[in-house]
Design a protein around this motif. Structure first.
Motif, PDB file in Angstrom:
ATOM      1  N   GLY A  20       0.781  -1.234   0.000  1.00  0.00           N
ATOM      2  CA  GLY A  20       0.000   0.000   0.000  1.00  0.00           C
ATOM      3  C   GLY A  20       0.807   1.276   0.000  1.00  0.00           C
ATOM      4  N   THR A  21       2.123   1.183  -0.162  1.00  0.00           N
ATOM      5  CA  THR A  21       2.960   2.386  -0.101  1.00  0.00           C
ATOM      6  C   THR A  21       3.184   3.021  -1.475  1.00  0.00           C
ATOM      7  N   GLY A  22       2.622   2.444  -2.527  1.00  0.00           N
ATOM      8  CA  GLY A  22       2.684   3.078  -3.840  1.00  0.00           C
ATOM      9  C   GLY A  22       3.765   2.557  -4.764  1.00  0.00           C
ATOM     10  N   LYS A  23       4.306   1.380  -4.485  1.00  0.00           N
ATOM     11  CA  LYS A  23       5.423   0.863  -5.293  1.00  0.00           C
ATOM     12  C   LYS A  23       4.997   0.579  -6.733  1.00  0.00           C
ATOM     13  N   THR A  24       3.933  -0.192  -6.895  1.00  0.00           N
ATOM     14  CA  THR A  24       3.482  -0.554  -8.242  1.00  0.00           C
ATOM     15  C   THR A  24       2.969   0.663  -8.992  1.00  0.00           C
ATOM     16  N   GLU A  25       2.227   1.509  -8.317  1.00  0.00           N
ATOM     17  CA  GLU A  25       1.689   2.707  -8.957  1.00  0.00           C
ATOM     18  C   GLU A  25       2.817   3.637  -9.406  1.00  0.00           C
ATOM     19  N   THR A  26       3.884   3.689  -8.620  1.00  0.00           N
ATOM     20  CA  THR A  26       5.026   4.525  -9.000  1.00  0.00           C
ATOM     21  C   THR A  26       5.669   4.020 -10.285  1.00  0.00           C
ATOM     22  N   ALA A  27       5.754   2.700 -10.435  1.00  0.00           N
ATOM     23  CA  ALA A  27       6.303   2.136 -11.674  1.00  0.00           C
ATOM     24  C   ALA A  27       5.457   2.569 -12.874  1.00  0.00           C
ATOM     25  N   ARG A  28       4.154   2.576 -12.713  1.00  0.00           N
ATOM     26  CA  ARG A  28       3.264   3.011 -13.802  1.00  0.00           C
ATOM     27  C   ARG A  28       3.443   4.499 -14.098  1.00  0.00           C
ATOM     28  N   GLN A  29       3.666   5.287 -13.056  1.00  0.00           N
ATOM     29  CA  GLN A  29       3.895   6.716 -13.258  1.00  0.00           C
ATOM     30  C   GLN A  29       5.211   6.965 -13.987  1.00  0.00           C
ATOM     31  N   ILE A  30       6.246   6.211 -13.607  1.00  0.00           N
ATOM     32  CA  ILE A  30       7.550   6.373 -14.254  1.00  0.00           C
ATOM     33  C   ILE A  30       7.443   6.062 -15.748  1.00  0.00           C
ATOM     34  N   ALA A  31       6.695   5.009 -16.082  1.00  0.00           N
ATOM     35  CA  ALA A  31       6.508   4.657 -17.496  1.00  0.00           C
ATOM     36  C   ALA A  31       5.899   5.827 -18.264  1.00  0.00           C
ATOM     37  N   ARG A  32       4.941   6.489 -17.656  1.00  0.00           N
ATOM     38  CA  ARG A  32       4.315   7.645 -18.323  1.00  0.00           C
ATOM     39  C   ARG A  32       5.308   8.795 -18.458  1.00  0.00           C
ATOM     40  N   ILE A  33       6.050   9.070 -17.399  1.00  0.00           N
ATOM     41  CA  ILE A  33       6.966  10.220 -17.404  1.00  0.00           C
ATOM     42  C   ILE A  33       8.063  10.056 -18.453  1.00  0.00           C
ATOM     43  N   VAL A  34       8.636   8.854 -18.530  1.00  0.00           N
ATOM     44  CA  VAL A  34       9.771   8.657 -19.454  1.00  0.00           C
ATOM     45  C   VAL A  34       9.325   8.192 -20.833  1.00  0.00           C
ATOM     46  N   GLY A  35       8.021   7.965 -21.007  1.00  0.00           N
ATOM     47  CA  GLY A  35       7.499   7.605 -22.324  1.00  0.00           C
ATOM     48  C   GLY A  35       7.870   6.208 -22.775  1.00  0.00           C
ATOM     49  N   ARG A  36       7.870   5.251 -21.851  1.00  0.00           N
ATOM     50  CA  ARG A  36       8.191   3.858 -22.203  1.00  0.00           C
ATOM     51  C   ARG A  36       6.961   2.973 -22.026  1.00  0.00           C
ATOM     52  N   ASP A  37       6.950   1.857 -22.763  1.00  0.00           N
ATOM     53  CA  ASP A  37       5.919   0.842 -22.569  1.00  0.00           C
ATOM     54  C   ASP A  37       6.234   0.054 -21.307  1.00  0.00           C
ATOM     55  N   LEU A  38       5.190  -0.327 -20.583  1.00  0.00           N
ATOM     56  CA  LEU A  38       5.363  -1.051 -19.325  1.00  0.00           C
ATOM     57  C   LEU A  38       4.796  -2.461 -19.461  1.00  0.00           C
ATOM     58  N   TYR A  39       5.630  -3.455 -19.134  1.00  0.00           N
ATOM     59  CA  TYR A  39       5.228  -4.853 -19.207  1.00  0.00           C
ATOM     60  C   TYR A  39       5.351  -5.473 -17.816  1.00  0.00           C
ATOM     61  N   MET A  40       4.304  -6.174 -17.388  1.00  0.00           N
ATOM     62  CA  MET A  40       4.315  -6.827 -16.076  1.00  0.00           C
ATOM     63  C   MET A  40       4.487  -8.329 -16.249  1.00  0.00           C
ATOM     64  N   VAL A  41       5.425  -8.897 -15.507  1.00  0.00           N
ATOM     65  CA  VAL A  41       5.679 -10.325 -15.566  1.00  0.00           C
ATOM     66  C   VAL A  41       4.545 -11.081 -14.874  1.00  0.00           C
ATOM     67  N   ASP A  42       4.093 -12.144 -15.501  1.00  0.00           N
ATOM     68  CA  ASP A  42       3.048 -13.007 -14.935  1.00  0.00           C
ATOM     69  C   ASP A  42       3.731 -14.197 -14.266  1.00  0.00           C
ATOM     70  N   PHE A  43       3.874 -14.142 -12.937  1.00  0.00           N
ATOM     71  CA  PHE A  43       4.580 -15.201 -12.222  1.00  0.00           C
ATOM     72  C   PHE A  43       3.832 -16.531 -12.259  1.00  0.00           C
ATOM     73  N   ASN A  44       2.528 -16.484 -12.507  1.00  0.00           N
ATOM     74  CA  ASN A  44       1.776 -17.734 -12.636  1.00  0.00           C
ATOM     75  C   ASN A  44       2.262 -18.545 -13.836  1.00  0.00           C
ATOM     76  N   MET A  45       2.765 -17.847 -14.851  1.00  0.00           N
ATOM     77  CA  MET A  45       3.294 -18.527 -16.026  1.00  0.00           C
ATOM     78  C   MET A  45       4.728 -19.007 -15.792  1.00  0.00           C
ATOM     79  N   VAL A  46       5.449 -18.327 -14.899  1.00  0.00           N
ATOM     80  CA  VAL A  46       6.864 -18.632 -14.688  1.00  0.00           C
ATOM     81  C   VAL A  46       7.056 -19.774 -13.696  1.00  0.00           C
TER      82      VAL A  46
END
Length: 348
Positions: A108-134
């Motif tokens: 709840g401290t904003g770790k995942t949301e911060t990653a999404r914000q960084i993707a927007r700021i730097v203009g990169r595509d964001l991909y999340m790993v699906d550990f259920n597949m790994v």
């Protein structure tokens, strides 16, 4: 090109390991490019591009990660964390190989949301790993899947435009010497360490964990920076609570706005939750409130902040520092009645 490269190409082809085959072919092209044989390098790249080689596996069945949207929602953070996030964006902009970041802290401290914000700021595509597949229950399969996952990452067509998110990386990387850890996950952690060392540093990797102390220390050393998301003071949380409520109120047309009263209610809490829990708390209070009562959501929040107090205890509300007008809003009792009852208590 080395003999090993040829052997790897044949082996990956026979194993039908398409992602590893493409990754190996790309490495060979890079070697030719580095040695000055640009035409051959371009020819190899053209061949695998025509074969859709550099399109990430997320667009194909069986991929290990999926594209997620960046976030444009306001993300209030303490200044110390916000400064670190600015530094990460700067590091990504330099594109100098500082590209692996670990976000650690409670839920709840904003770790995942911060990653999404960084993707927007730097203009990169964001991909999340699906550990259920790994993660796989079969012996040795998880380590193999990790290899295939990184082959997909290294085969991204535009690595300089990608961020890969390992959300809750502790699912893969618990301490290898932990007596409670199974041997299979120890092998998986070792495979992860090897792949991180060989990863294309044009791809930005962000990992999050709620269990930093349980992570293998060798894994921690693979990251260029570790950001502590537990650095919230009580005052930070009060300010963030106000910002979050302000963001939610426009969605609920019948809700009244009294930020001074709201802040007083929050100050009654012995321990203020982190932003993720606050967001859920405010959303529920607003959603469950009566559309005919603009301050019903504040009463609901008060009951959560002070579970042992009754809103009918006017003297208790007064001792908590609420004004006559605020007590009227919280209790639903007219101010004249509040004043009369409090005066009667004072006269006793």
């Amino acid at each position: 090109m080395k003999k090993r490269d040829v052997i790897n190409l044949i082996r990956y082809h026979m194993e039908h390991n398409e992602s590893a085959f493409r990754s190996e072919a790309a490495e060979i092209a890079h070697e030719f490019d580095a040695s000055g044989d640009y035409q051959l390098a371009e020819y190899i790249m053209a061949l695998i591009s025509d074969a859709n080689a550099f399109v990430p596996q997320t667009d194909q069945e069986g991929g290990y990660f999926r594209k997620i949207d960046p976030s444009s929602a306001p993300l209030p953070l303490p200044e110390a964390i916000s400064n670190d996030v600015t530094g990460i964006c700067n590091a990504i902009g330099h594109n100098a190989g500082v590209s692996k970041f670990l976000f650690q802290g409670p839920p709840g401290t904003g770790k995942t949301e911060t990653a999404r914000q960084i993707a927007r700021i730097v203009g990169r595509d964001l991909y999340m790993v699906d550990f259920n597949m790994v993660i796989d229950s079969r012996l040795g399969q998880t380590a193999k899947n990790i290899g295939d996952l990184f082959a997909e990452i290294n085969a991204l067509r535009f690595p300089e435009k990608a961020i890969v998110l390992f959300d809750e990386i502790d699912a893969l990387a618990l301490d290898r010497i932990d007596a409670h850890d199974v041997r299979e996950m120890g092998r998986a952690t070792s495979a992860l360490l090897r792949e991180l060392d060989a990863m294309n540093d044009q791809v930005v990797l962000i990992a999050t964990t709620n269990l930093y102390e349980s992570l293998d220390k060798a894994l921690s050393r693979r990251f260029d920076a570790i950001i502590d998301f537990s650095r919230y003071t009580r005052e930070d949380l009060l300010d963030i609570a106000e910002a979050l409520l302000n963001g939610l109120l426009p969605r609920f047309k019948g809700a009244g706005r009294d930020m001074r009263l709201f802040r007083k209610i929050m100050e009654q809490m012995e321990e203020i939750p982190y932003p993720g829990e606050l967001q859920n708390m405010f959303r529920s209070a607003l959603a469950f409130s009566s559309p005919d009562d603009p301050y019903d959501y504040l009463r609901r929040l008060y009951r959560q902040a002070c579970p042992g107090m009754s809103l009918e205890n006017l003297a208790g509300l007064r001792r908590q520092g609420f004004t006559m007008r605020e007590i009227e809003k919280l209790s639903g009792i007219p101010r004249s009645t509040v004043s009369r009852e409090l005066q009667a208590v004072a006269d006793e």
